[in-house]
Design a protein around this motif. Sequence first.
Motif, PDB file in Angstrom:
ATOM      1  N   ILE A  21       0.831  -1.066   0.061  1.00 12.82           N
ATOM      2  CA  ILE A  21       0.028   0.030  -0.057  1.00 12.82           C
ATOM      3  C   ILE A  21       0.761   1.341  -0.106  1.00 12.82           C
ATOM      4  CG2 ILE A  21      -1.816   1.351   1.392  1.00 12.82           C
ATOM      5  CD1 ILE A  21      -2.682  -1.364   2.400  1.00 12.82           C
ATOM      6  N   GLU A  22       1.768   1.281   0.926  1.00  6.96           N
ATOM      7  CA  GLU A  22       2.847   2.417   0.913  1.00  6.96           C
ATOM      8  C   GLU A  22       3.936   2.004   1.601  1.00  6.96           C
ATOM      9  OE1 GLU A  22       2.545   6.598   2.997  1.00  6.96           O
ATOM     10  OE2 GLU A  22       0.951   5.389   3.742  1.00  6.96           O
ATOM     11  N   SER A  23       5.297   2.467   1.336  1.00  8.90           N
ATOM     12  CA  SER A  23       6.372   1.899   1.645  1.00  8.90           C
ATOM     13  C   SER A  23       7.146   3.327   1.930  1.00  8.90           C
ATOM     14  CB  SER A  23       7.293   1.079   1.013  1.00  8.90           C
ATOM     15  OG  SER A  23       6.451  -0.219   0.817  1.00  8.90           O
ATOM     16  N   SER A  27       9.899   0.822   6.736  1.00  8.65           N
ATOM     17  CA  SER A  27       8.495  -0.037   6.900  1.00  8.65           C
ATOM     18  C   SER A  27       7.673   0.150   5.653  1.00  8.65           C
ATOM     19  CB  SER A  27       7.990   0.344   8.120  1.00  8.65           C
ATOM     20  OG  SER A  27       7.322   1.700   7.759  1.00  8.65           O
ATOM     21  N   SER A  28       6.943  -0.919   5.452  1.00  2.89           N
ATOM     22  CA  SER A  28       5.868  -0.815   4.458  1.00  2.89           C
ATOM     23  C   SER A  28       4.422  -1.127   5.092  1.00  2.89           C
ATOM     24  CB  SER A  28       5.870  -2.074   3.529  1.00  2.89           C
ATOM     25  OG  SER A  28       7.338  -1.992   2.831  1.00  2.89           O
ATOM     26  N   ASN A  29       3.526  -0.298   4.785  1.00  2.00           N
ATOM     27  CA  ASN A  29       2.041  -0.743   5.119  1.00  2.00           C
ATOM     28  C   ASN A  29       1.732  -1.621   3.778  1.00  2.00           C
ATOM     29  OD1 ASN A  29      -0.512  -0.577   6.333  1.00  2.00           O
ATOM     30  ND2 ASN A  29      -0.910   1.537   5.688  1.00  2.00           N
ATOM     31  N   ILE A  30       1.272  -2.879   4.293  1.00  3.05           N
ATOM     32  CA  ILE A  30       0.807  -3.991   3.480  1.00  3.05           C
ATOM     33  C   ILE A  30      -0.581  -4.467   3.692  1.00  3.05           C
ATOM     34  CG2 ILE A  30       3.271  -4.660   2.885  1.00  3.05           C
ATOM     35  CD1 ILE A  30       2.460  -7.305   4.811  1.00  3.05           C
ATOM     36  N   SER A  50      12.630  -5.076   5.608  1.00  6.27           N
ATOM     37  CA  SER A  50      13.589  -6.170   5.656  1.00  6.27           C
ATOM     38  C   SER A  50      12.975  -7.198   6.045  1.00  6.27           C
ATOM     39  CB  SER A  50      14.624  -5.717   6.709  1.00  6.27           C
ATOM     40  OG  SER A  50      13.912  -5.440   8.087  1.00  6.27           O
ATOM     41  N   ASP A  51      12.048  -7.459   6.323  1.00 11.08           N
ATOM     42  CA  ASP A  51      11.348  -8.942   6.683  1.00 11.08           C
ATOM     43  C   ASP A  51      10.703  -9.347   5.292  1.00 11.08           C
ATOM     44  OD1 ASP A  51      11.644  -9.186   9.274  1.00 11.08           O
ATOM     45  OD2 ASP A  51       9.978  -8.539  10.065  1.00 11.08           O
TER      46      ASP A  51
END
Length: 140
Positions: A21-23, A27-30, A50-51
């Motif tokens: 969704i947004e990175s 971090s990333s919003n998924i 990173s995960d």
Amino acid sequence: MATLYDRSFDASKTSLEVVNIESDTVSSNILIKLNCGEHHLDFKFLVLRSDLIMLHTLILNNWDELLEAEVWDSTDPSFSFAILANNSDLIDEQIYQFQFWIDAGEYNSHRATRSGIGITIYQDRKSIEQFALQIKKEFD
């Protein structure tokens, strides 16, 4: 969007989708979509980039170690996955169980390995590796 379809998708309608969704750099919003037949569950949450990259790296570069370890947990209590060999005398091709779940810790603020809501996808190694490449492309 990275999508992994079950090998019998035409009948089961089982799939896993990972949507960025947004990175930013950390971090990333998924959005994770678990699809099984007419049932669909969507989960939106924040994960470490990173995960997501580690998921890709483990599948493509550390397949044997991943099979031995059985479970890989993300750094934050958010998601886990496992790949297990599915041995069957009925088919000649090696099929694997790709188990992916949203950890209960994501909602309880503590690690709860193999506890949560998830999905199992039966697929060959090449398709699982293609899924990992889709994830890398999605988050690069």
